[in-house]
Motif scaffolding. Structure first.
Motif, PDB file in Angstrom:
ATOM      1  N   TRP A   1       0.838  -1.212   0.000  1.00  0.00           N
ATOM      2  CA  TRP A   1       0.000   0.000   0.000  1.00  0.00           C
ATOM      3  C   TRP A   1       0.868   1.256   0.000  1.00  0.00           C
ATOM      4  O   TRP A   1       0.479   2.282  -0.558  1.00  0.00           O
ATOM      5  N   GLN A   2       2.047   1.184   0.618  1.00  0.00           N
ATOM      6  CA  GLN A   2       2.925   2.344   0.666  1.00  0.00           C
ATOM      7  C   GLN A   2       3.777   2.481  -0.595  1.00  0.00           C
ATOM      8  O   GLN A   2       4.035   3.584  -1.072  1.00  0.00           O
ATOM      9  N   ALA A   3       4.219   1.336  -1.134  1.00  0.00           N
ATOM     10  CA  ALA A   3       5.203   1.376  -2.225  1.00  0.00           C
ATOM     11  C   ALA A   3       4.584   1.243  -3.608  1.00  0.00           C
ATOM     12  O   ALA A   3       5.278   1.412  -4.606  1.00  0.00           O
ATOM     13  N   HIS A   4       3.283   0.972  -3.697  1.00  0.00           N
ATOM     14  CA  HIS A   4       2.688   0.531  -4.954  1.00  0.00           C
ATOM     15  C   HIS A   4       2.932   1.492  -6.118  1.00  0.00           C
ATOM     16  O   HIS A   4       3.292   1.066  -7.196  1.00  0.00           O
ATOM     17  N   ASP A   5       2.722   2.753  -5.933  1.00  0.00           N
ATOM     18  CA  ASP A   5       2.863   3.719  -7.029  1.00  0.00           C
ATOM     19  C   ASP A   5       4.177   4.480  -6.956  1.00  0.00           C
ATOM     20  O   ASP A   5       4.264   5.612  -7.432  1.00  0.00           O
ATOM     21  N   SER A   6       5.200   3.858  -6.391  1.00  0.00           N
ATOM     22  CA  SER A   6       6.493   4.523  -6.262  1.00  0.00           C
ATOM     23  C   SER A   6       7.524   3.870  -7.176  1.00  0.00           C
ATOM     24  O   SER A   6       7.283   2.814  -7.770  1.00  0.00           O
ATOM     25  N   TYR A   7       8.686   4.481  -7.257  1.00  0.00           N
ATOM     26  CA  TYR A   7       9.767   3.942  -8.076  1.00  0.00           C
ATOM     27  C   TYR A   7      10.333   2.643  -7.512  1.00  0.00           C
ATOM     28  O   TYR A   7      11.082   1.946  -8.195  1.00  0.00           O
ATOM     29  N   PHE A   8       9.960   2.274  -6.294  1.00  0.00           N
ATOM     30  CA  PHE A   8      10.360   0.973  -5.775  1.00  0.00           C
ATOM     31  C   PHE A   8       9.819  -0.140  -6.674  1.00  0.00           C
ATOM     32  O   PHE A   8      10.503  -1.130  -6.950  1.00  0.00           O
TER      33      PHE A   8
END
Length: 837
Positions: free
Chosen positions: A388-395
């Protein structure tokens, strides 16, 4: 059935010359008509690598844009097109095609066959992919490229928010290119199951063959979902059928279900063939059999099965129910077990063997490092709170590239260094290879590892610029430098490959000391004689096998009828069953591919008349291609060596084409089930089913339609059981005509019933889903009428015979499929409102 080598005699040199004449490649521009796997495979590999380079260039432009904050090298609209095209080309035009291409080139030799069983299907699949893919890529030069992301989520890609043609290019172009991938998968499945060398049981198959079999079966059941999704969205854009428009009963999340049911298995469709290549190379380079061969095969199957439970892995932030997310999260952890088993098997094989650090070994070690890191971050994003925290990030961008590039590109480059001698006898440069590996490995990690950190620091995906006070500047500059270093390594590889492959051909002499059959002396006709296999590594177990094969001391040492031939063997234990006569080079596959590509691409630019002209050209070319494919053999049996006589060709379930139609029906039924899922999903989402303004037809209309469909199938079932002697031909024609009339009348009753009930697919999504089911049935009835007419023509011309009956048998199979679809569709439409009510 084989005789000891010392009891055999070398075949006359005339047999070798006859083979060379039968398999001689066309010259000059006629090479476009070649269908042999050694030519189509090379075309395929070169084209896929071209798309790899083109997509890489787009990535370099994107990384240059993101190198510094506030950059204005490209604008937002252009960046969105670059981003969409990069992902689309890499996923659809490189990743899957490159593994299919390598399989088309290598598998016949690896299986001990002369070619795959449907050479013209391979040629058609390649040309459709190449022509369609190049036309699609060229849209970027005219500002017509899609800009909705390679996943094309609605409502962003609906007509309201994407009014241009970019989304249509994606939907029609990529949807049709997936048809090419499915055609290739059918070829590979039948080839692996039915054209193995005698004695090559399933557990004696190389792991790469197992990996391609599992991947091809996954393509059969995964790719139809994205074909169905693209059809639905294009109907919405072209005819205002609101499948994904929430205000009219549609659901944008429906697209995600269909797309990711394809999209997540696709990750493993890409990885498993690469893993199969790794298993083959590791054993050879370690000079010892693969540790846990049977367990690795089971792991491949396990990954293939579990991957279909993971599509909602990409939908954790869409508001699914807790139970659904927990089940998918658990499956995401579970898939790491068989994947990890393979990694430990490779490590154990290296540990047990004697390894030298040559170029393919370096790429394999780099693959291990990168793929394990990608797998670990995959386990991280399977944890719901973290996702939920990383889903739309460059991770996620970093994770995706570690899995796909580490899990597929590095094994593919290892394969190029390992199998290059099969092509022309020469190894690629070891000294250059070390530089290529160093640049690619170092550049890759410099490019993508910082993205993990940038993502955790809050950098979102799909942004074309960013302010300079967020702490991402150094990380983005490092990623850009790394991307160019990686590109330098790829460029150096191509220079080395061009330099090496221009050398005159010579016998490779098995430079790695490999134990698998693709290292037999290569010829245009594959192998001089098809070897008898009694182990997993036949060249290790039988050191004299290359000389025996070249001397013609095994199966089918020449050409029986002066043409191209191979053996069909049993599915499980590879017993010789019959002689298969293969088609020679010809223009029909190329013309059919041009017609198919023209049909889809011209529809995109609203040239309907010209598009249908190209569609007609494709149909004519396919009929031309099929007309000569179902012919009675010159003799009923043939000597295939050692005094053994086998039947020539086969009918019914003994025929490879019968099984190919079964696989095609599986594809077709999966598309149909996707449409059924669409209807049920939209019915459950509606407050009332059917919604206000929509109505079900009276029960008698679908009932009569179903009875007529069953009557037509019964007629075809009886026709198939006829002996096809001359006195029975009239009965067969009457039965085929009855089946055609029944199918047409059944469609008429179905359409009339819904028309009288006032069905309008533009009203709301529920009606659109019913219209889609009716439209799909209408398309199939048209296909049945064409196939039935083709059966009638072959019967009238005397070409439908007891020894040439595949046309009738295969048409009957498709007839039963369409009947099942019609009955299931009508039952679903009638019963779902009653169940929900």
């Amino acid at each position: 059935m084989t005789q000891p080598a010392e009891q055999r005699h070398e075949r006359p040199e005339g047999e070798r010359e006859a083979l060379e004449r039968a398999w001689r490649a066309p010259r000059g521009w006629r090479l476009l008509s070649a269908v042999n796997n050694t030519h189509i495979g090379v075309f395929y590999i070169v084209t896929a690598m071209l798309f790899f380079v083109l997509a890489g260039i787009l990535a370099l432009v994107m990384r240059t844009q993101l190198a510094v904050p506030g950059n204005d090298l490209v604008g937002a609209q252009t960046y969105n097109q670059l981003f969409t095209m990069h992902g689309t080309v890499m996923m659809f035009l490189f990743a899957v095609p490159i593994v299919e291409a390598i399989a088309v080139y290598l598998l016949p030799g690896m299986l001990g066959a002369r070619d795959l069983p449907f050479p013209r299907l391979s040629a058609y699949a390649f040309w459709a992919y190449a022509i369609g893919g190049l036309a699609f890529f060229c849209t970027i030069f005219f500002g017509e490229s899609p800009d909705g992301g390679w996943f094309m989520y609605p409502p962003l890609t609906s007509k309201e928010f994407s009014p241009g043609r970019g989304a249509d290019w994606w939907l029609l172009g990529i949807g049709f290119i997936e048809i090419s991938a499915i055609a290739g998968a059918i070829e590979l499945i039948i080839g692996i199951l039915f054209t193995r060398a005698p004695g090559m049981t399933l557990m004696r198959m190389p792991v790469f063959a197992w990996a391609m079999l599992v991947s091809a079966l996954m393509i059969v059941f995964a790719f139809p979902a994205v074909i169905a999704a693209t059809m639905l969205l294009e109907l919405e854009r072209a005819f205002d059928w609101p499948f994904f428009i929430a205000a009219r009963g549609g659901d944008p999340v429906l697209w995600q279900h269909l797309f990711w049911f394809f999209g997540h298995p696709e990750v493993y469709i890409i990885f498993l063939p690469a893993a199969g290549m790794v298993s083959v190379m590791v054993a050879t380079l370690a000079r010892t059999p693969l540790v846990g061969h049977r367990a690795v095969v089971m792991a491949l199957i396990g990954v293939g099965v579990v991957s279909f439970l993971l599509w909602a892995h990409h939908m954790f932030t869409t508001g699914l129910g807790n139970l659904s997310m927990l089940v998918v999260s658990a499956a995401s952890f579970m898939v790491a077990i068989p994947s990890g088993l393979q990694v430990f098997a490779w490590i154990a094989t290296f540990w047990r063997g004697r390894v030298t650090l040559d170029a393919p070994t370096l790429f394999l070690l780099g693959f291990h490092f990168i793929f394990v890191l990608g797998g670990l971050t995959g386990v991280m994003v399977a944890v719901l709170p973290f996702d939920w925290q990383a889903h739309d990030s460059y991770f996620i961008v970093a994770h995706l590239h570690y899995v796909l590039i580490g899990g597929m590109v590095f094994p593919v480059f290892a394969g190029f260094y390992y199998w290059a001698p099969v092509f022309n006898g020469h190894r690629l440069s070891e000294r250059w290879g070390r530089w290529v590996f160093g640049l690619m490995f170092g550049g890759f990690n410099l490019a993508f590892f910082p993205m993990h950190i940038a993502g955790l620091m809050g950098m979102p995906r799909r942004v074309y610029t960013y302010p300079g006070d967020l702490g991402w500047n150094g990380l983005n500059m490092a990623s850009t430098v790394g991307a160019f270093v990686l590109a330098a390594g790829v460029l150096l590889f191509f220079i080395d490959a061009a330099r090496t492959l221009r050398r005159p051909e010579k016998d490779h002499g098995n430079p790695w000391g490999a134990g698998t059959l693709e290292w037999l002396p290569p010829r245009d006709y594959g192998v001089r004689s098809i070897p008898e296999v009694d182990s997993l590594y036949p060249l290790w177990r039988q050191p004299a096998l290359p000389e025996e094969v070249e001397a013609g001391r095994h199966w089918l040492p020449g050409t029986v009828f002066g043409g191209r031939e191979t053996l069909v063997t049993s599915m499980r234990d590879a017993r010789p069953l019959h002689l298969l006569r293969l088609p020679t080079d010809g223009w029909p596959p190329f013309v059919a591919a041009v017609g198919t590509a023209g049909f889809f691409l011209l529809l995109t630019v609203s040239q309907a008349v010209l598009a249908f002209a190209f569609g007609l050209l494709a149909i004519v070319a396919i009929l031309w291609w099929l007309w000569a494919s179902d012919q009675p053999p010159p003799t009923a049996t043939a000597d295939v060596g050692h005094g053994v006589r086998l039947p020539v060709n086969a009918a019914g379930r003994a025929s490879h084409s019968w099984w190919a139609v079964i696989v095609l029906i599986a594809v077709d039924m999966t598309i149909f089930v996707s449409f059924l899922f669409t209807h049920v999903h939209l019915s459950m989402a509606a407050e009332v089913c059917p919604p206000p303004g929509a109505a079900l037809p009276p029960l008698q209309w679908p009932l009569v339609s179903g009875v007529l469909l069953l009557l037509g199938s019964a007629g075809m079932a009886v026709a198939v059981r006829r002996p096809l002697q001359p006195d029975a031909q009239r009965t067969v024609r009457w039965l085929a005509g009855l089946a055609m009339l029944s199918a047409a009348c059944a469609l008429g009753f179905d359409l009339t019933g819904h028309w009288r009930a006032g069905l309008d697919p533009r009203d709301q999504a529920w009606s659109a889903s019913v219209g889609m089911l009716l439209g799909y049935q209408a398309f199939h009835v048209a296909v049945l009428l064409l196939m039935g007419g083709y059966v009638l023509v072959r019967s009238w011309t005397g070409r439908l015979q007891p020894a040439a009956r595949a046309t009738l048998d295969n048409t009957a199979l498709m007839w039963h499929c369409v009947t099942a679809q019609g009955v299931l569709g009508a039952l679903t439409v009638q019963l779902v409102p009653r169940v929900l009510g």
